[in-house]
Design a protein around this motif. Structure first.
Motif, PDB file in Angstrom:
ATOM      1  N   ALA A  57     -27.617  23.416  39.937  1.00  0.00           N
ATOM      2  CA  ALA A  57     -28.353  24.427  39.773  1.00  0.00           C
ATOM      3  C   ALA A  57     -29.772  24.331  39.618  1.00  0.00           C
ATOM      4  N   ASP A  58     -30.043  22.727  39.763  1.00  0.00           N
ATOM      5  CA  ASP A  58     -31.553  22.424  39.558  1.00  0.00           C
ATOM      6  C   ASP A  58     -32.042  21.718  40.709  1.00  0.00           C
ATOM      7  N   GLU A  59     -33.241  22.017  40.997  1.00  0.00           N
ATOM      8  CA  GLU A  59     -34.017  21.281  42.114  1.00  0.00           C
ATOM      9  C   GLU A  59     -34.366  19.901  41.543  1.00  0.00           C
ATOM     10  N   ALA A  60     -34.478  18.838  42.580  1.00  0.00           N
ATOM     11  CA  ALA A  60     -34.810  17.602  42.277  1.00  0.00           C
ATOM     12  C   ALA A  60     -35.611  16.951  43.407  1.00  0.00           C
ATOM     13  N   THR A  61     -36.537  15.818  42.997  1.00  0.00           N
ATOM     14  CA  THR A  61     -37.156  15.296  44.238  1.00  0.00           C
ATOM     15  C   THR A  61     -36.805  13.796  43.853  1.00  0.00           C
ATOM     16  N   VAL A  62     -36.320  13.064  44.899  1.00  0.00           N
ATOM     17  CA  VAL A  62     -35.904  11.694  44.780  1.00  0.00           C
ATOM     18  C   VAL A  62     -37.052  10.903  45.913  1.00  0.00           C
ATOM     19  N   LEU A  63     -37.712  10.093  45.243  1.00  0.00           N
ATOM     20  CA  LEU A  63     -38.565   9.263  46.155  1.00  0.00           C
ATOM     21  C   LEU A  63     -38.038   7.892  46.436  1.00  0.00           C
ATOM     22  N   VAL A  64     -38.050   7.452  47.653  1.00  0.00           N
ATOM     23  CA  VAL A  64     -37.217   6.275  47.957  1.00  0.00           C
ATOM     24  C   VAL A  64     -38.355   5.313  48.484  1.00  0.00           C
ATOM     25  N   PRO A  65     -38.742   4.407  47.848  1.00  0.00           N
ATOM     26  CA  PRO A  65     -39.831   3.428  48.527  1.00  0.00           C
ATOM     27  C   PRO A  65     -39.418   2.800  49.697  1.00  0.00           C
ATOM     28  N   ALA A  66     -40.416   2.598  50.770  1.00  0.00           N
ATOM     29  CA  ALA A  66     -40.228   1.845  51.848  1.00  0.00           C
ATOM     30  C   ALA A  66     -39.328   0.314  51.498  1.00  0.00           C
ATOM     31  N   GLY A  67     -38.372   0.288  52.372  1.00  0.00           N
ATOM     32  CA  GLY A  67     -37.452  -0.896  52.135  1.00  0.00           C
ATOM     33  C   GLY A  67     -36.431  -0.675  51.092  1.00  0.00           C
ATOM     34  N   SER A  68     -36.206   0.557  50.515  1.00  0.00           N
ATOM     35  CA  SER A  68     -35.251   0.630  49.490  1.00  0.00           C
ATOM     36  C   SER A  68     -34.098   1.241  50.099  1.00  0.00           C
ATOM     37  N   ALA A  69     -32.923   1.605  49.481  1.00  0.00           N
ATOM     38  CA  ALA A  69     -31.845   2.257  49.856  1.00  0.00           C
ATOM     39  C   ALA A  69     -31.371   3.253  48.738  1.00  0.00           C
ATOM     40  N   VAL A  70     -31.043   4.393  49.075  1.00  0.00           N
ATOM     41  CA  VAL A  70     -30.396   5.235  48.081  1.00  0.00           C
ATOM     42  C   VAL A  70     -29.004   5.955  48.526  1.00  0.00           C
ATOM     43  N   ALA A  71     -28.045   5.871  47.547  1.00  0.00           N
ATOM     44  CA  ALA A  71     -27.056   6.789  47.931  1.00  0.00           C
ATOM     45  C   ALA A  71     -26.931   8.085  46.879  1.00  0.00           C
ATOM     46  N   LEU A  72     -26.638   8.991  47.472  1.00  0.00           N
ATOM     47  CA  LEU A  72     -26.535  10.307  46.860  1.00  0.00           C
ATOM     48  C   LEU A  72     -24.919  10.751  46.939  1.00  0.00           C
ATOM     49  N   VAL A  73     -24.337  11.088  45.820  1.00  0.00           N
ATOM     50  CA  VAL A  73     -22.920  11.377  45.987  1.00  0.00           C
ATOM     51  C   VAL A  73     -22.997  12.727  45.225  1.00  0.00           C
ATOM     52  N   ARG A  74     -22.183  13.737  45.774  1.00  0.00           N
ATOM     53  CA  ARG A  74     -22.113  15.025  45.308  1.00  0.00           C
ATOM     54  C   ARG A  74     -20.613  15.335  45.084  1.00  0.00           C
ATOM     55  N   VAL A  75     -20.466  15.775  43.644  1.00  0.00           N
ATOM     56  CA  VAL A  75     -19.184  15.985  43.330  1.00  0.00           C
ATOM     57  C   VAL A  75     -18.755  17.418  42.728  1.00  0.00           C
ATOM     58  N   PRO A  76     -18.049  18.168  42.995  1.00  0.00           N
ATOM     59  CA  PRO A  76     -17.573  19.717  42.685  1.00  0.00           C
ATOM     60  C   PRO A  76     -17.571  19.634  41.160  1.00  0.00           C
ATOM     61  N   GLY A  77     -17.959  20.360  40.373  1.00  0.00           N
ATOM     62  CA  GLY A  77     -17.647  20.518  38.954  1.00  0.00           C
ATOM     63  C   GLY A  77     -16.397  20.817  38.488  1.00  0.00           C
ATOM     64  N   ASP A  78     -15.733  21.530  39.511  1.00  0.00           N
ATOM     65  CA  ASP A  78     -14.256  21.974  39.176  1.00  0.00           C
ATOM     66  C   ASP A  78     -13.286  20.539  39.282  1.00  0.00           C
ATOM     67  N   VAL A  79     -13.891  20.061  40.171  1.00  0.00           N
ATOM     68  CA  VAL A  79     -12.786  18.560  40.358  1.00  0.00           C
ATOM     69  C   VAL A  79     -13.243  17.518  39.184  1.00  0.00           C
ATOM     70  N   LEU A  80     -14.449  17.785  38.554  1.00  0.00           N
ATOM     71  CA  LEU A  80     -14.798  16.929  37.418  1.00  0.00           C
ATOM     72  C   LEU A  80     -14.039  17.511  36.232  1.00  0.00           C
ATOM     73  N   CYS A  81     -13.699  18.634  36.195  1.00  0.00           N
ATOM     74  CA  CYS A  81     -12.959  19.122  35.019  1.00  0.00           C
ATOM     75  C   CYS A  81     -11.690  18.913  35.493  1.00  0.00           C
ATOM     76  N   GLU A  82     -10.982  18.822  36.384  1.00  0.00           N
ATOM     77  CA  GLU A  82      -9.608  18.442  36.611  1.00  0.00           C
ATOM     78  C   GLU A  82      -9.339  16.966  36.199  1.00  0.00           C
ATOM     79  N   ASP A  83     -10.324  16.094  36.389  1.00  0.00           N
ATOM     80  CA  ASP A  83     -10.290  14.620  36.224  1.00  0.00           C
ATOM     81  C   ASP A  83     -10.501  14.566  34.941  1.00  0.00           C
ATOM     82  N   LEU A  84     -11.177  15.371  34.055  1.00  0.00           N
ATOM     83  CA  LEU A  84     -11.456  15.096  32.797  1.00  0.00           C
ATOM     84  C   LEU A  84     -10.205  15.512  32.039  1.00  0.00           C
ATOM     85  N   GLU A  85      -9.353  16.679  32.261  1.00  0.00           N
ATOM     86  CA  GLU A  85      -8.181  17.124  31.967  1.00  0.00           C
ATOM     87  C   GLU A  85      -6.928  16.069  32.009  1.00  0.00           C
ATOM     88  N   ALA A  86      -7.108  15.361  33.362  1.00  0.00           N
ATOM     89  CA  ALA A  86      -6.071  14.343  33.393  1.00  0.00           C
ATOM     90  C   ALA A  86      -6.295  13.270  32.534  1.00  0.00           C
TER      91      ALA A  86
END
Length: 324
Positions: free
Chosen positions: A107-136
């Motif tokens: 629920a927040d906005e963000a800006t990611v600047l990737v300089p020339a020649g760099s590489a970024v990975a963006l991974v998105r994980v639903p919060g309910d899945v994280l909850c299930e993993d934490l419970e396990a």
């Protein structure tokens, strides 16, 4: 080899800056804004992998790229794979170098600047899945939804988010890490665990607390399952579920009584099965790569582990005469 139909892969290359800004908008993003540095050739590469609850993309560009992430109900993890990132988030400016990461909450906005020649990975994980993993991991219910955290300082992220590397660096396709359930499912759990350990979450201290221990009989039952069915996509979570324990309790118990982790034990058993296949198969019937993939190993890792265990290369074993 286990065939997985769930993964979805895209691998796009764009050489026109205008089309890159309009046609290659990453999911959850307003699209890349490209700042041309010179008249040199331009290339923007966007590689995306979706499997189960995880949605990951890798962005590489010859020029500066600014990615504006819109409001998203999922946790977003930004990981520099090459070079560095500059993240603007919640009024904060944070530089993230290779080996670090920034965990951006929902629920927040963000800006990611990737300089020339760099590489970024963006991974998105639903919060309910994280909850299930934490419970396990903890073996108990947790308050939902998870509390919003803060960006992770680069110095604290490498250990927790290290498992992201093979997931993000692999070439998309059915033969990738995520194309085989033997490698994909444990890696998914490792990524979820990494996000939980890196994020600022109330249960963070509980993850580091000592877990209750159990006797060796529990470990023996799980080990029998691994040795009987090594071709199944076992994970710490599935083994813990079968034993009626939390993941952390099983891991602590295993370490106490076996001196290694469940994952290391599983790797040992599968390496033995791969060795048996290499002895029984002949050239033309299989390749070292196909045997490694069938047992959940990356080819390069398999060769090194095999040579350390058996004192010769897997190619030598595959090419040896039967009954030699």
């Amino acid at each position: 080899m286990v065939v997985v139909t769930d993964p979805w892969f895209t691998d796009v290359h764009e050489t026109d800056p205008g089309r890159a800004e309009t046609a290659l908008a990453p999911p959850g993003s307003a699209g890349p804004f490209v700042r041309r540095r010179a008249e040199s050739p331009f290339t923007l590469c966007v590689r995306r992998t979706v499997r189960g609850p995880l949605d990951a993309e890798v962005v590489r560009c010859t020029d500066d790229v600014r990615l504006r992430l819109e409001r998203d109900p999922r946790h977003v993890v930004a990981v520099p794979l090459q070079g560095m990132l500059h993240v603007h988030y919640r009024g904060r400016e944070i530089d993230v170098v290779a080996g670090g990461a920034a965990v951006l909450v929902p629920a927040d906005e963000a800006t990611v600047l990737v300089p020339a020649g760099s590489a970024v990975a963006l991974v998105r994980v639903p919060g309910d899945v994280l909850c299930e993993d934490l419970e396990a991991l903890l073996g108990r219910t947790v308050v939902r939804p998870l509390r919003a955290g803060v960006p992770v300082p680069a110095a604290t992220a490498p250990d927790a988010l290290g498992p992201l590397a093979p997931f993000l660096g692999d070439v998309p396709g059915p033969d990738s890490v995520l194309g085989n359930a033997l490698t994909a499912e444990p890696l998914e759990e490792a990524i979820l665990d990494g996000v939980l350990h890196a994020a600022d979450e109330p249960a963070r201290e509980a993850l580091d607390a000592t877990a209750p221990s159990w006797g060796p009989r529990t470990v023996r039952a799980c080990l029998d399952l691994i040795e009987t069915y090594p071709e199944r996509p076992h994970t710490a979570r599935t083994l813990a579920d079968g034993a009626g324990l939390s993941v952390r309790a099983l891991q602590d118990c295993w370490q106490r009584h076996r001196g290694r982790t469940p994952e290391e034990e599983l790797g040992r058993v599968r390496l033995e099965r791969a060795h048996r296949d290499l002895e029984e198969l002949r050239r033309g019937e299989a390749t070292v790569a196909s045997v490694a993939t069938a047992w959940g190993f990356r080819h390069e890792d398999f060769t090194a582990r095999y040579e350390m265990r058996y004192g010769r290369s897997p190619e030598v074993t595959l090419g040896s005469p039967a009954f030699a």
